[in-house]
Design an enzyme around this catalytic site. Structure first.
Site, PDB file in Angstrom:
ATOM      1  CE  LYS A 115      -4.298  -1.767   0.550  1.00 36.06           C
ATOM      2  NZ  LYS A 115      -5.694  -1.726   0.877  1.00 36.06           N
ATOM      3  CE  LYS A 197      -5.448  -8.473  -2.100  1.00 37.33           C
ATOM      4  NZ  LYS A 197      -6.265  -8.467  -0.924  1.00 37.33           N
ATOM      5  CE  LYS A 200     -13.094  -4.630  -0.561  1.00 34.43           C
ATOM      6  NZ  LYS A 200     -12.243  -3.906   0.373  1.00 34.43           N
TER       7      LYS A 200
HETATM    8  P1  ATP Z   1      -8.313  -3.493  -1.219  1.00 34.95           P
HETATM    9  O1  ATP Z   1      -8.072  -3.657  -2.682  1.00 34.95           O
HETATM   10  O2  ATP Z   1      -9.147  -2.297  -0.860  1.00 34.95           O
HETATM   11  O3  ATP Z   1      -7.085  -3.654  -0.377  1.00 34.95           O
HETATM   12  P2  ATP Z   1      -9.230  -6.187  -1.034  1.00 34.95           P
HETATM   13  O4  ATP Z   1      -9.972  -6.552  -2.270  1.00 34.95           O
HETATM   14  O5  ATP Z   1      -7.864  -6.702  -0.849  1.00 34.95           O
HETATM   15  O6  ATP Z   1      -9.274  -4.647  -0.823  1.00 34.95           O
HETATM   16  P3  ATP Z   1     -10.084  -6.500   1.700  1.00 34.95           P
HETATM   17  O7  ATP Z   1     -11.128  -5.610   2.246  1.00 34.95           O
HETATM   18  O8  ATP Z   1      -8.685  -6.201   2.071  1.00 34.95           O
HETATM   19  O9  ATP Z   1     -10.178  -6.629   0.142  1.00 34.95           O
HETATM   20  O10 ATP Z   1     -10.399  -8.000   2.102  1.00 34.95           O
HETATM   21  C1  ATP Z   1     -11.630  -8.508   2.538  1.00 34.95           C
HETATM   22  C2  ATP Z   1     -11.516 -10.009   2.662  1.00 34.95           C
HETATM   23  O11 ATP Z   1     -11.423 -10.606   1.357  1.00 34.95           O
HETATM   24  C3  ATP Z   1     -10.275 -10.487   3.417  1.00 34.95           C
HETATM   25  O12 ATP Z   1     -10.628 -11.581   4.238  1.00 34.95           O
HETATM   26  C4  ATP Z   1      -9.336 -10.932   2.339  1.00 34.95           C
HETATM   27  O13 ATP Z   1      -8.467 -11.941   2.786  1.00 34.95           O
HETATM   28  C5  ATP Z   1     -10.283 -11.454   1.290  1.00 34.95           C
HETATM   29  N1  ATP Z   1      -9.723 -11.303  -0.051  1.00 34.95           N
HETATM   30  C6  ATP Z   1      -9.373 -10.139  -0.645  1.00 34.95           C
HETATM   31  N2  ATP Z   1      -8.920 -10.355  -1.891  1.00 34.95           N
HETATM   32  C7  ATP Z   1      -8.979 -11.698  -2.090  1.00 34.95           C
HETATM   33  C8  ATP Z   1      -8.648 -12.561  -3.177  1.00 34.95           C
HETATM   34  N3  ATP Z   1      -8.178 -12.068  -4.312  1.00 34.95           N
HETATM   35  N4  ATP Z   1      -8.835 -13.886  -3.045  1.00 34.95           N
HETATM   36  C9  ATP Z   1      -9.336 -14.399  -1.897  1.00 34.95           C
HETATM   37  N5  ATP Z   1      -9.660 -13.647  -0.832  1.00 34.95           N
HETATM   38  C10 ATP Z   1      -9.499 -12.311  -0.906  1.00 34.95           C
END
Ligand code: ATP
Ligand code: LTN
Length: 335
Positions: A115, A197, A200
């Site tokens: 980040k 990964k 969002k």
């Molecule tokens: P950001 O992009 O804002 O960092 P993010 O998509 O990584 O967000 P988070 O809010 O950090 O999402 O994560 C919410 C939940 O979803 C967490 O438990 C995280 O482990 C899970 N998660 C996020 N991305 C993935 C992915 N690509 N595959 C599986 N689990 C995920």
């Protein structure tokens, strides 16, 4: 324990629109576990402001996220779905735990490194201490299990270290939480770059399937998904990361093993496979869309859930906070 049930805690940030990665890696397991445990599912809005947010947007996204939890199948009458900012103990415990966490530990966190690289103009102290706030979230409810995707395991390990450190000084104050990783879908990769990964906050909308995407959009995004020049539908993360990611998604959505998926598509081309993945994903999201639309139209019901669950979270979190304050030596309040 609350009553005769073990406690579960998890949370998601109200940033961006939830992706299929969030659903398969986290939300789907949350639903599956929600009957068995006493669950606290938080919309972690305090965490969201480590990255600059538009206030009106954040409020809207937080409410949508809470409604998505319900639309995905979590019963808000039996589980505590609430905004992190509605329980002030989160911030108060985070400060105390800051004083039990080392700079060196936080420096090693890969999410912080990622980040900071992404938001080089705003590497704030909150971004650095983010995992301590997360530890406070979990420890306040004396959680036994924390269902998360693989990317959060490092934060959970730190939470356990902080809790053990605190307990070794003051006695058994905190329950030591265990991570819960689902069988499939613990790490869904980007459709445009399978080495990253699915996230969002990705700027490229074609990289992610959003839970709000309609069927045509979903099918179009899978059609464009990056694969390779070979044509075999075979699970091989090293040499065929794109196809392996699609197999992972299809397997998680249809509850089939990788072998079963390979067999089903033996002799078929990428075109057919991608279409099947798209249709399977659209099918599981359809009921979620319907429920979400219903909830969006029922303001009074959602407001009631927010009020009641906010009070419940506040009650349980304050109980632990008071205990911690006493242990570290803060004077008792005179009432
Ligand atoms: P950001 O992009 O804002 O960092 P993010 O998509 O990584 O967000 P988070 O809010 O950090 O999402 O994560 C919410 C939940 O979803 C967490 O438990 C995280 O482990 C899970 N998660 C996020 N991305 C993935 C992915 N690509 N595959 C599986 N689990 C995920
Ligand atoms: N850091 C997590 C969100 C999060 C969380 C938590 C998850 C905040 N507090 C407590 C589990 C338990 C993330 O970025 N996905």
């Amino acid at each position: 324990m609350i009553g005769d049930k073990k406690v579960l805690f998890s949370g998601m940030q109200a940033t961006g629109s939830l992706t299929l990665g969030n659903y398969l890696g986290a939300l789907k397991n949350w639903v599956a576990l929600s009957e068995e445990y006493e669950c606290f599912y938080s919309v972690v809005d305090l965490h969201s402001i480590t990255v600059r947010q538009d206030p009106a947007e954040l409020r809207k996204k937080a409410r949508n996220l809470l409604m998505l939890y319900i639309a995905a199948g979590i019963d808000p009458e039996k589980n505590c779905l609430y905004y992190q900012s509605h329980a002030s103990a989160h911030c108060e415990l985070a400060w105390i735990l800051d004083c039990f966490t080392y700079m060196g530990e936080l420096n090693r966190m890969t999410q912080f490194k990622d980040k900071s690289a992404k938001h080089a103009d705003n590497i704030n102290a909150g971004l650095f201490t983010y995992p301590v706030l997360m530890a406070a979230d979990i420890l306040l409810y004396q959680a036994d299990v924390v269902p998360v995707g693989k990317d959060q395991l490092q934060h959970l390990e730190l939470t356990r270290d902080i809790a053990n450190r605190f307990n070794s000084i003051y006695g058994d104050v905190f329950t030591i939480p265990e991570p819960y990783l689902g069988k499939a879908g613990a790490k869904i990769m980007s459709l445009q770059d399978p080495s990253k990964k699915m996230s969002k906050s990705d700027e490229n909308p074609n990289a992610s399937i959003y839970l709000t995407d309609d069927k045509d959009t979903i099918i179009r995004k899978f059609k464009r998904a990056v694969t390779d020049s070979d044509s075999a539908i075979r699970y091989d993360v090293e040499n065929k990361p794109g196809v392996s990611n699609l197999i992972e998604i299809y397997g998680a959505v249809t509850n089939k093993s990788f072998e079963e998926v390979e067999k089903e598509f033996e002799g078929k081309g990428y075109g057919d496979f991608k279409l099947a993945v798209g249709e399977a994903v659209a099918d599981i999201l359809e009921p979620l869309h319907v429920r979400f639309a219903e909830l969006s139209a029922d303001k009074a019901y959602i407001d009631k859930i927010i009020k009641e669950n906010g009070e419940k979270a506040d009650y349980y979190s304050k109980k632990t906070l008071r205990k911690v304050q006493k242990k570290v030596g803060f004077p008792e309040r005179i009432r």
